[in-house]
Scaffold this active site. Structure first.
Site, PDB file in Angstrom:
ATOM      1  N   HIS A  61       0.841  -1.203   0.000  1.00 25.92           N
ATOM      2  CA  HIS A  61       0.000   0.000   0.000  1.00 25.92           C
ATOM      3  C   HIS A  61       0.879   1.259   0.000  1.00 25.92           C
ATOM      4  CE1 HIS A  61      -3.679   2.314   1.152  1.00 25.92           C
ATOM      5  NE2 HIS A  61      -2.776   3.119   1.685  1.00 25.92           N
ATOM      6  N   GLU A  62       1.801   1.323   0.939  1.00 22.37           N
ATOM      7  CA  GLU A  62       2.644   2.528   1.034  1.00 22.37           C
ATOM      8  C   GLU A  62       3.529   2.660  -0.209  1.00 22.37           C
ATOM      9  OE1 GLU A  62       1.915   4.753   3.187  1.00 22.37           O
ATOM     10  OE2 GLU A  62       0.555   3.474   4.332  1.00 22.37           O
ATOM     11  N   HIS A 117       1.739   4.588  -2.851  1.00 20.33           N
ATOM     12  CA  HIS A 117       1.845   6.040  -2.630  1.00 20.33           C
ATOM     13  C   HIS A 117       3.222   6.530  -3.077  1.00 20.33           C
ATOM     14  CE1 HIS A 117      -1.896   6.790  -0.491  1.00 20.33           C
ATOM     15  NE2 HIS A 117      -1.640   5.897   0.441  1.00 20.33           N
ATOM     16  N   GLU A 126      -4.753   7.534  -3.042  1.00 19.21           N
ATOM     17  CA  GLU A 126      -5.215   6.298  -2.434  1.00 19.21           C
ATOM     18  C   GLU A 126      -5.388   5.218  -3.514  1.00 19.21           C
ATOM     19  OE1 GLU A 126      -4.887   6.518   0.707  1.00 19.21           O
ATOM     20  OE2 GLU A 126      -5.589   4.477   0.996  1.00 19.21           O
TER      21      GLU A 126
HETATM   22 ZN    ZN Z   1      -3.065   5.242   1.852  1.00 16.65          ZN
END
Ligand code: ZN
Length: 506
Positions: A269-270, A273, A299
């Protein structure tokens, strides 16, 4: 015609560069505080950050900056919409207009109250008693409405807060979109349960050495294409990503011994980003364009790698042997199929952060509706816990056992504001699905490439079609340019339905 850049533009670029330097310095301070700063440094660091924050605010709202932006209107009109010059002026004006609309006196009052409310929330959570934070949250609601009053043209009191992080999005549009999303997800959840088939994830809940987990995450990110010459991965309790420049993008991960899925999906997830920030066009540096364009688009990049890819069969066909090699004792006897089922278990629960792909958006739309009701004066803070529990019973069929696991679980309202806090998560899932659908139309070979560990087909497509533009286009503009359509629910709903029909053999 302009043969050379007007002096006002040169001066604007210099001012914007300084704003960005201050902003990045604050990011670095934040990263340090959340990772390696000794506890003793907290008070001095707080003072230092407040000083930089004040300088940044003064510079960002200086009347001279407004004058320069006014003086550049003709030059802006003479440049193509997507040029760096016109885009820089457009976005700088947008930021400036928003910032000067809110009095500094109010900002200071809000920041002071946020600290008080955050502390009350921590105490309330500890005691699992909403009543402790109720008076502070009532004040937060008043302040949130006062914030909205600085934007009298807004159609809904949540619109200014939403527009600040998801430019152009409105309550009217989001209500329609989220309203359409709710029913098919509730139906899919019902169909999964009615099938009577359950999937098992005990495989993930064994003791896994934390250093090996973090090492696996780091290597996986590196194989996918995260550039560790221009980034880091550290550990923290509440994971986040910060950019200290496009060449220094820092990810953090939460690693816990008894749940392997936490570190694996958190790091993916990170990384999403971080890839977005690393992938910005170098020509945008020093301008306000050098960042992700909205909370939803950011996101989307995170959830695309975490879920669309990270929970796909193709991804684990490639990565499971590596993971198995790292954890022979725990996973030596498991098959890819078992592991794939384990990371895709669908379960009704009261917790948002650990929710699966099917139920996650229901957690978000519940919060979105509740914050609108509070701002509209239809829901009193005193009635919030009951309204929360009723919404969970209705949409997810669960009742949180107590306030801690119910209305107190997320920090957003208590540490920030009411309004604009949650829509980005659901927007992210919708945007990710629509982008991925388009990527697959252009490159049907992506799943096969993933199986073979060739991540560059998808990564390059995202770089060319999303990452490089930064804030040049809004999320809506970018989506229409890239996918040829405005945001729709079908790619997400159809994608989830296809996937979970297969996972649960419906
Ligand atoms: Zn996030």
């Amino acid at each position: 015609m302009y043969c050379s850049l007007p002096p006002e533009y040169v001066s604007l670029r210099r001012s914007l560069r300084e704003l960005q330097d201050l902003d990045f310095a604050l990011s670095l301070m934040y990263w340090d505080r959340q990772t390696y700063m000794p506890d003793g440094g907290a008070i001095a660091r707080g003072d230092q950050a407040a000083t930089l924050q004040r300088l940044l605010h003064e510079k960002a709202t200086a009347p001279e900056l407004g004058d320069t932006l006014e003086a550049l209107r003709d030059f802006e009109d003479s440049q193509p919409y997507s040029s760096i010059e016109a885009s820089t002026i457009r976005i700088a004006r947008r930021d400036y207009t928003r910032k000067v609309a809110v009095p500094s006196e109010f900002e200071a009052r809000l920041a002071a109250h946020q600290n008080v409310c955050y502390a009350a929330w921590a105490a309330a959570r500890e005691a699992s008693d909403f009543a402790i934070v109720r008076p502070a949250l009532e004040k937060t609601l008043d302040l949130s409405l006062e914030f909205a009053s600085f934007f009298p043209q807004a159609a809904h009191p949540a619109d200014p807060a939403i527009d600040a992080i998801d430019p152009g999005a409105t309550v009217g549009q989001l209500r329609r979109l989220f309203g359409q999303l709710r029913e098919p997800l509730v139906e899919l959840l019902g169909a999964i349960e009615a099938s009577g088939r359950s999937r098992d994830d005990t495989l993930l809940r064994q003791p896994f050495e934390t250093n090996i987990q973090q090492d696996f995450c780091r290597k996986t990110l590196e194989r996918i294409g995260y550039d560790f010459q221009r980034g880091r991965l550290d550990e923290t309790m509440h994971p986040f990503t910060v950019s200290c420049s496009a060449d220094d993008v820092r990810l953090t991960n939460r690693v816990i011994p008894e749940d392997l899925s936490e570190s694996v999906f958190c790091s993916l997830h990170e990384m999403g980003h971080g890839l977005y920030e690393q992938g910005l066009d170098p020509a945008l540096r020093g301008t306000p364009l050098a960042a992700g364009t909205s909370s939803g688009m950011h996101e989307a990049q995170a959830r695309l790698w975490e879920n669309t890819i990270g929970r796909s069969r193709a991804f684990w066909e490639c990565c499971f042997p590596w993971l198995q090699g790292a954890f022979i004792r725990q996973l030596g006897k498991a098959s890819v199929g078992e592991f794939y089922s384990a990371v895709n278990v669908v379960r009704r629960s009261a917790q948002r952060t650990s929710a699966d792909e099917v139920t996650y958006n229901l957690h978000v739309t519940i919060r979105f509706e509740l914050e609108l009701a509070m701002l509209e004066g239809k829901l009193a803070i005193a009635d919030l816990p009951d309204a929360w529990n009723a919404a969970y019973a209705r949409d997810l069929g669960v009742t949180p056992p107590n306030d801690r696991e119910g209305v107190l679980q997320d920090v957003h309202w208590y540490g920030h504001r009411i309004g604009g806090q949650f829509q980005g998560y659901a927007l992210g899932n919708l945007i990710a699905a629509q982008l991925y659908e388009t990527a697959l139309q252009t490159h049907p070979e992506i799943p096969v490439d993933l199986e073979r560990g060739r991540f560059s087909t998808l990564l390059d497509w995202l770089g060319r079609n999303v990452y490089r533009y930064g804030r040049k286009f809004t999320a809506t503009e970018l989506l229409e340019r890239t996918t040829g359509r405005v945001l729709q629910i079908e790619p997400l709903v159809d994608g989830l339905t296809r996937k979970y029909e297969q996972v649960y053999g419906l």
